[in-house]
Design a protein around this motif. Sequence first.
Motif, PDB file in Angstrom:
ATOM      1  N   SER A  45       0.790  -1.238   0.000  1.00  0.00           N
ATOM      2  CA  SER A  45       0.000   0.000   0.000  1.00  0.00           C
ATOM      3  C   SER A  45       0.824   1.291   0.000  1.00  0.00           C
ATOM      4  O   SER A  45       0.443   2.227  -0.693  1.00  0.00           O
ATOM      5  CB  SER A  45      -1.015  -0.010   1.140  1.00  0.00           C
ATOM      6  OG  SER A  45      -0.366   0.045   2.381  1.00  0.00           O
ATOM      7  N   THR A  88      -0.944   8.918  -5.687  1.00  0.00           N
ATOM      8  CA  THR A  88      -1.037  10.335  -5.325  1.00  0.00           C
ATOM      9  C   THR A  88      -0.233  11.159  -6.321  1.00  0.00           C
ATOM     10  O   THR A  88      -0.616  12.265  -6.694  1.00  0.00           O
ATOM     11  CB  THR A  88      -0.541  10.581  -3.889  1.00  0.00           C
ATOM     12  OG1 THR A  88      -1.157   9.640  -3.023  1.00  0.00           O
ATOM     13  CG2 THR A  88      -0.889  11.971  -3.423  1.00  0.00           C
ATOM     14  N   GLY A 134      -6.684  11.487  -0.887  1.00  0.00           N
ATOM     15  CA  GLY A 134      -7.917  10.746  -0.612  1.00  0.00           C
ATOM     16  C   GLY A 134      -8.300   9.863  -1.780  1.00  0.00           C
ATOM     17  O   GLY A 134      -8.601   8.675  -1.620  1.00  0.00           O
ATOM     18  N   VAL A 135      -8.253  10.441  -2.989  1.00  0.00           N
ATOM     19  CA  VAL A 135      -8.581   9.678  -4.198  1.00  0.00           C
ATOM     20  C   VAL A 135      -7.597   8.522  -4.355  1.00  0.00           C
ATOM     21  O   VAL A 135      -7.987   7.393  -4.669  1.00  0.00           O
ATOM     22  CB  VAL A 135      -8.545  10.594  -5.440  1.00  0.00           C
ATOM     23  CG1 VAL A 135      -8.681   9.775  -6.718  1.00  0.00           C
ATOM     24  CG2 VAL A 135      -9.647  11.639  -5.364  1.00  0.00           C
ATOM     25  N   GLU A 159      -5.912   6.891  -2.117  1.00  0.00           N
ATOM     26  CA  GLU A 159      -6.155   5.815  -1.164  1.00  0.00           C
ATOM     27  C   GLU A 159      -7.370   4.994  -1.581  1.00  0.00           C
ATOM     28  O   GLU A 159      -7.378   3.773  -1.468  1.00  0.00           O
ATOM     29  CB  GLU A 159      -6.331   6.385   0.237  1.00  0.00           C
ATOM     30  CG  GLU A 159      -5.846   5.426   1.306  1.00  0.00           C
ATOM     31  CD  GLU A 159      -6.243   5.829   2.708  1.00  0.00           C
ATOM     32  OE1 GLU A 159      -6.658   6.978   2.914  1.00  0.00           O
ATOM     33  OE2 GLU A 159      -6.150   4.971   3.596  1.00  0.00           O
ATOM     34  N   GLU A 160      -8.393   5.685  -2.095  1.00  0.00           N
ATOM     35  CA  GLU A 160      -9.582   4.969  -2.562  1.00  0.00           C
ATOM     36  C   GLU A 160      -9.249   4.048  -3.733  1.00  0.00           C
ATOM     37  O   GLU A 160      -9.674   2.899  -3.779  1.00  0.00           O
ATOM     38  CB  GLU A 160     -10.656   5.969  -2.991  1.00  0.00           C
ATOM     39  CG  GLU A 160     -11.680   6.240  -1.919  1.00  0.00           C
ATOM     40  CD  GLU A 160     -12.557   7.410  -2.292  1.00  0.00           C
ATOM     41  OE1 GLU A 160     -13.077   7.427  -3.421  1.00  0.00           O
ATOM     42  OE2 GLU A 160     -12.694   8.337  -1.456  1.00  0.00           O
ATOM     43  N   LEU A 161      -8.471   4.585  -4.684  1.00  0.00           N
ATOM     44  CA  LEU A 161      -8.091   3.784  -5.850  1.00  0.00           C
ATOM     45  C   LEU A 161      -7.287   2.558  -5.423  1.00  0.00           C
ATOM     46  O   LEU A 161      -7.494   1.459  -5.934  1.00  0.00           O
ATOM     47  CB  LEU A 161      -7.261   4.629  -6.825  1.00  0.00           C
ATOM     48  CG  LEU A 161      -8.008   5.708  -7.609  1.00  0.00           C
ATOM     49  CD1 LEU A 161      -7.011   6.641  -8.283  1.00  0.00           C
ATOM     50  CD2 LEU A 161      -8.931   5.078  -8.649  1.00  0.00           C
ATOM     51  N   GLN A 183      -7.424   1.046  -2.586  1.00  0.00           N
ATOM     52  CA  GLN A 183      -8.300   0.082  -1.934  1.00  0.00           C
ATOM     53  C   GLN A 183      -9.190  -0.643  -2.940  1.00  0.00           C
ATOM     54  O   GLN A 183      -9.444  -1.834  -2.805  1.00  0.00           O
ATOM     55  CB  GLN A 183      -9.130   0.774  -0.854  1.00  0.00           C
ATOM     56  CG  GLN A 183      -8.440   0.693   0.492  1.00  0.00           C
ATOM     57  CD  GLN A 183      -8.978   1.673   1.511  1.00  0.00           C
ATOM     58  OE1 GLN A 183      -9.825   2.508   1.213  1.00  0.00           O
ATOM     59  NE2 GLN A 183      -8.464   1.568   2.723  1.00  0.00           N
ATOM     60  N   ASP A 184      -9.613   0.094  -3.974  1.00  0.00           N
ATOM     61  CA  ASP A 184     -10.388  -0.540  -5.049  1.00  0.00           C
ATOM     62  C   ASP A 184      -9.585  -1.664  -5.692  1.00  0.00           C
ATOM     63  O   ASP A 184     -10.104  -2.745  -5.967  1.00  0.00           O
ATOM     64  CB  ASP A 184     -10.732   0.488  -6.143  1.00  0.00           C
ATOM     65  CG  ASP A 184     -11.904   1.368  -5.731  1.00  0.00           C
ATOM     66  OD1 ASP A 184     -12.486   1.085  -4.663  1.00  0.00           O
ATOM     67  OD2 ASP A 184     -12.223   2.315  -6.468  1.00  0.00           O
ATOM     68  N   ARG A 190      -8.111   2.391 -13.266  1.00  0.00           N
ATOM     69  CA  ARG A 190      -9.238   3.088 -12.628  1.00  0.00           C
ATOM     70  C   ARG A 190      -8.980   4.583 -12.531  1.00  0.00           C
ATOM     71  O   ARG A 190      -9.891   5.394 -12.699  1.00  0.00           O
ATOM     72  CB  ARG A 190      -9.504   2.504 -11.248  1.00  0.00           C
ATOM     73  CG  ARG A 190     -10.258   1.202 -11.356  1.00  0.00           C
ATOM     74  CD  ARG A 190     -10.160   0.376 -10.100  1.00  0.00           C
ATOM     75  NE  ARG A 190     -10.460  -1.002 -10.453  1.00  0.00           N
ATOM     76  CZ  ARG A 190     -11.536  -1.652 -10.032  1.00  0.00           C
ATOM     77  NH1 ARG A 190     -12.386  -1.065  -9.239  1.00  0.00           N
ATOM     78  NH2 ARG A 190     -11.766  -2.890 -10.405  1.00  0.00           N
ATOM     79  N   VAL A 231      -9.600  11.554   8.211  1.00  0.00           N
ATOM     80  CA  VAL A 231     -10.454  12.238   7.228  1.00  0.00           C
ATOM     81  C   VAL A 231     -10.175  13.735   7.257  1.00  0.00           C
ATOM     82  O   VAL A 231      -9.981  14.381   6.227  1.00  0.00           O
ATOM     83  CB  VAL A 231     -11.951  11.962   7.520  1.00  0.00           C
ATOM     84  CG1 VAL A 231     -12.836  12.883   6.692  1.00  0.00           C
ATOM     85  CG2 VAL A 231     -12.276  10.508   7.244  1.00  0.00           C
ATOM     86  N   LYS A 237      -6.776  14.696   5.728  1.00  0.00           N
ATOM     87  CA  LYS A 237      -6.781  14.714   4.259  1.00  0.00           C
ATOM     88  C   LYS A 237      -7.469  15.979   3.758  1.00  0.00           C
ATOM     89  O   LYS A 237      -7.016  16.605   2.802  1.00  0.00           O
ATOM     90  CB  LYS A 237      -7.504  13.478   3.723  1.00  0.00           C
ATOM     91  CG  LYS A 237      -6.682  12.204   3.830  1.00  0.00           C
ATOM     92  CD  LYS A 237      -7.426  11.089   3.129  1.00  0.00           C
ATOM     93  CE  LYS A 237      -7.202   9.763   3.801  1.00  0.00           C
ATOM     94  NZ  LYS A 237      -8.242   8.798   3.472  1.00  0.00           N
TER      95      LYS A 237
END
Lengths: 144, 424
Positions: B18, B26, B33-34, B36-38, B40-41, B70, B164, B167
């Motif tokens: 990770s 990043t 934030g984006v 980290e989401e990507l 995790q996806d 993605r 949260v 970020k």
Amino acid sequence: MRFMMIVRSDEKTEAGELPSRELIEAMSRYNEELAKAGVLLAMDGLHPSSKGFRVSFDGAGRSTVTDGPFAEAKELIAGYWVIQVKTPEEAVEWARRVPYGDGGVLELRQVFEATDFPEEVFTPEAREREQVLIDELKRKQADH
Amino acid sequence: MTSSDPNATVAAVWRIESPRLIAGLTGLTRDLGVAEELAQDALVAALEQWPVEGVPRNPGAWLMTTAKRRAIDLIRRREVLARKLTELGHELAVTEPEPGPEQLVERADGIEDDLLRLVFTACHPVLSTEARVALTLRLLGGLTTEEIARAFLVPESTVAQRIVRAKRTLAKAGVPFEVPAGPELAERLDSVLEVVYLIFNEGYAATAGRDWMRPELCEEALRLGRILAGLMPAAAEVHGLVALLEIQASRSAARLAPDGAPVLLLDQDRGRWDQLLVRRGLAALDRAESLSAAAGEPLGDYTLQAAIAACHARAVRPEETDWVRIAALYEALARRAPSPVVELNRAVALGMAFGPAAGLALVEELTEEPALRGYHLLPAVRGDLLARLGRGAEARVEFERAAALTRNERERALLLVRAKECGA
């Protein structure tokens, strides 16, 4: 927690054959990866058992020294890494990334740490003996 | 695969992959934030596919490729959105042109730089200390919010909120995803090192507690420090900090008596010091010292502290400790970062190196120091020096004063014993 990743010997390592340039290159990259992830504590490769010795003890407290090489090549150790990881699974994940083409066996063993010794092993008596030693040292220090 | 919990395996992959994944993403999206989401996806995709297709040879590259696809979709969608917004007569505020999908794929290299940028972003001074610590553990250590919460004995929701908010703060403040240059680098590096040091101390100072997570925090800090040293191999102070942490960590097992009482440095069983960590610490210190020398710079604070710790580590027995060198190092430290506590430590070292009178002279100067008022170690040190000078009556008063000031029961008991030993 620490794990030792143990590399087993085979006929090649026992014959003192060095790995190919490609394998050394791949291994260096792997080792760098371990170091950069902050998990690598130590590593070494071992000479063939022909350069080693065995010291065995009989019941009467005598010891005998035998020169290498030793017969059971697959039971011997050719090298190791010591890594520090959070879980056994993480150790396995690192082991899976070792760039062995084919053949080769890795064994993972957890390393004992001081906190792993229960009272029965590191007994109160042993601790007390240790304390006497420490007190002795302190007394000597005070004498200075 | 082992028979162990598949979730644990995924957690292990996450921990390994990770940081680089999030750092790389990043770099692409410029949004923590984006990213980290990507990441995790991509991990979710792996969870679905790996059990069926087998774990790929290079899980990291697999995750990165998946996440990047993605990311490209996301950026395309954004582009379409941007075009539509423009058509509607709106202007989309973009500070720099977004790279096209083709450029994105080419930017696969330079991941180490991205990782370093991630470190500096997570430790940005615009964030509170707690937020820096939480974000660093989350993004670079791969720890879950639950693990972070357990380590700091706070509710999980608090940690989640902190992350949260952190970020959001970074985005709002427009903190660039970069490693600062010039004089700002030194300043920002301080913050990075401080975060690692804080994480370590949280684990180290709490070792007396029963919480199993605390030693893990020390390990985590060590790991972060080693990563940083790999990313900034030429930065002397980074190696200095790593040296300090390795040497301090080497003593963990010797710091507690079987009954849980803390054991002071000079009373520790040195046979229980972890020699592997000592060696690593001394090697890191060598590196820090030679880098400083090559740059013609004085040793940094962490390097000086590591050098002091090394004096103890090198002494096989307490009486072999090089107190003269320790006193000199404390003097250097006092000059760089003056503090009454450093001075008090220097007094102890002077007392050991040149006799109790030398130490006492400095302690007397410190008695007026407001910062040390109420600090039990001041009278404790004074009492010790007086006792060694044969001034028993005065020593007893000092030990009693120290006993009254300490909040630690065991320490109080010890101090009262010492007071008694001074006689009437």
